[in-house]
Every structure is written in structure tokens, then in C-alpha cells.
Design a protein around this motif. Sequence first.
Motif, short mmCIF file in Angstrom:
data_model
loop_
_atom_site.label_atom_id
_atom_site.label_comp_id
_atom_site.label_asym_id
_atom_site.label_seq_id
_atom_site.Cartn_x
_atom_site.Cartn_y
_atom_site.Cartn_z
N MET A 119 72.13 52.86 2.51
CA MET A 119 73.72 53.08 3.94
C MET A 119 74.08 52.85 2.33
O MET A 119 73.97 51.10 1.92
CB MET A 119 73.89 51.71 4.89
N ALA A 120 75.50 53.43 1.99
CA ALA A 120 75.68 53.27 0.01
C ALA A 120 77.12 52.70 0.52
O ALA A 120 78.11 52.95 0.31
CB ALA A 120 76.00 54.22 -0.22
N SER A 121 77.25 51.29 1.02
CA SER A 121 78.23 50.65 1.25
C SER A 121 78.57 49.41 0.32
O SER A 121 79.47 48.65 0.61
CB SER A 121 78.43 50.22 2.88
N ARG A 122 77.32 48.80 -0.09
CA ARG A 122 77.09 47.82 -1.02
C ARG A 122 76.47 48.11 -2.54
O ARG A 122 75.95 47.10 -3.51
CB ARG A 122 77.05 46.74 -0.38
N ASN A 123 75.47 48.90 -2.23
CA ASN A 123 74.83 49.38 -2.99
C ASN A 123 74.63 51.05 -3.84
O ASN A 123 74.50 51.60 -2.69
CB ASN A 123 72.86 48.99 -3.10
N PRO A 124 74.41 50.70 -4.80
CA PRO A 124 74.46 52.33 -5.78
C PRO A 124 73.37 53.32 -4.96
O PRO A 124 72.20 52.66 -5.05
CB PRO A 124 74.30 52.13 -6.95
N GLU A 125 73.59 54.43 -5.14
CA GLU A 125 72.74 55.39 -4.25
C GLU A 125 71.48 55.06 -4.42
O GLU A 125 70.37 55.32 -3.68
CB GLU A 125 73.03 56.95 -4.29
N GLN A 126 71.43 55.49 -6.10
CA GLN A 126 70.15 55.47 -6.79
C GLN A 126 69.34 54.53 -6.35
O GLN A 126 67.55 54.34 -6.69
CB GLN A 126 70.03 56.19 -8.07
N MET A 127 69.71 53.28 -6.49
CA MET A 127 68.97 51.93 -6.12
C MET A 127 68.52 52.07 -4.81
O MET A 127 67.16 51.47 -4.67
CB MET A 127 70.12 51.16 -6.66
N LEU A 128 68.79 52.44 -3.89
CA LEU A 128 69.37 52.36 -2.72
C LEU A 128 67.91 53.83 -2.81
O LEU A 128 66.99 53.45 -1.89
CB LEU A 128 70.02 52.95 -1.36
N LEU A 129 67.83 54.96 -2.94
CA LEU A 129 66.49 55.87 -3.45
C LEU A 129 64.83 55.71 -4.21
O LEU A 129 64.04 55.81 -3.34
CB LEU A 129 67.07 57.11 -4.14
N ASP A 130 65.02 54.86 -5.11
CA ASP A 130 64.48 54.11 -5.63
C ASP A 130 63.65 53.22 -5.30
O ASP A 130 61.98 52.99 -5.11
CB ASP A 130 64.97 53.36 -7.00
N ALA A 131 64.54 52.32 -4.12
CA ALA A 131 63.82 50.97 -2.99
C ALA A 131 62.60 52.00 -2.36
O ALA A 131 62.05 51.84 -1.50
CB ALA A 131 63.81 50.36 -3.14
N GLY A 132 63.00 53.34 -1.77
CA GLY A 132 62.22 54.24 -0.90
C GLY A 132 63.06 54.44 0.41
O GLY A 132 62.27 55.00 1.31
N ALA A 133 64.73 54.63 -0.02
CA ALA A 133 65.02 55.28 1.51
C ALA A 133 64.98 56.78 1.15
O ALA A 133 64.58 57.28 0.41
CB ALA A 133 66.67 55.21 1.40
N THR A 134 64.86 57.07 2.95
CA THR A 134 63.97 58.62 2.70
C THR A 134 65.66 59.85 2.35
O THR A 134 65.48 60.36 1.74
CB THR A 134 64.01 59.21 4.38
N PHE A 135 67.15 59.14 2.28
CA PHE A 135 67.98 59.25 2.51
C PHE A 135 69.19 58.95 2.27
O PHE A 135 68.99 57.45 2.85
CB PHE A 135 68.03 60.95 2.73
N VAL A 136 70.01 58.91 1.74
CA VAL A 136 71.39 57.52 1.35
C VAL A 136 72.82 58.34 2.48
O VAL A 136 73.24 59.48 1.66
CB VAL A 136 71.00 57.31 0.11
N ILE A 137 73.67 57.96 3.20
CA ILE A 137 74.65 58.51 3.39
C ILE A 137 75.98 57.17 3.49
O ILE A 137 75.34 56.05 2.63
CB ILE A 137 74.56 58.61 4.56
#
Length: 159
Positions: A119-137
Motif C-alpha cells: 500500500m503506497a500510502s506512506r512509502n514509495p512504491e519501489q521501496m515496497l517492491l524492493d521489500a518483496g511486495a507482489t505488487f503495489v497499489i
Amino acid sequence: MKFMVDKEALFRRLAAEQLEPISGLDKLCKWVEDRGLKRAAVTNAPRSNAELLISMLKLEDFFEVIILAEECARAKPFPDPYVKALNALQISPNRTFVFEDSVSGIKAANGAGMPAVGMASRNPEQMLLDAGATFVIKDYNDPKLWGNLEEIVQQKLPL
């Protein structure tokens, strides 16, 4: 310690004044309920904060289980809170999906064998993807989310 107590009290006051649900939350909750899916809230937040937010969002009856990090041996980014939720709901990690807005939460979910939607509500999308998110919304109305949920339904893939 006083600083931490004051900080959490300030958070609760600000949340009570300003909290708005993420767009599409009602639609997602209805989708989950219509399918009879089990659900848990898993959070590192203190109990008073978690209870306030869940109450303000009118989700008291939505979650079957609430897992607080303070009830676990280790908090996120360790998988312990998610493992505890899996055990409480008596489900397998390969039949789950998680919504997470933090790097530590995504790592915890993945560590428990659970795919995480960032959930890109407080962190950048790429940071969440790099952490292992399947996808980001950005919110629960995001076409990426509904495209993936529709694929699960059409292919009868395990949740």
C-alpha cells in the motif's frame, strides 16, 4: 518513556480528528465478506492505537482476529505476528494475501510465506517492491488490485 506515551497520545488525538479510510475500503471489505474469507488485523501498533483505528474505520466486526506485536515474541519484520494470525485462523499461508504499508510488514508477511500487496500510502512504491511486495497499489480502487482479484476468481486460484 514519557516521550513515547505522549507521542502515542498525540497520534490518537490526531487520528481521531483526521483519519479517513483509504478509498475503496468498503468495496474490498464487501468482496472479502461475500466470499467468506477469514481475516485478521496484524499490527505493530500499541493496543490503544489499533483499537482506535479499527473502531474509527468501523471494522470491529470485520476482523475475526487482531494480532498485536506486543503479544508476540518478536514484532515485524519478523514473521511471528503473521504466523500467530495463521494459527489463530487455522489457515495455510498459501491461501492468503496481505495488505501492508511498511517494509517491515512486507518482510514479515513474506517471512511467514504470505504474499503481500504493498500500500503506497506512506512509502514509495519501489521501496515496497524492493521489500518483496507482489505488487503495489495506491488505494483499494486500484485496477491492479481488482485485476488480480478477478484472476483469482476466474482461475479459482487459492487465496
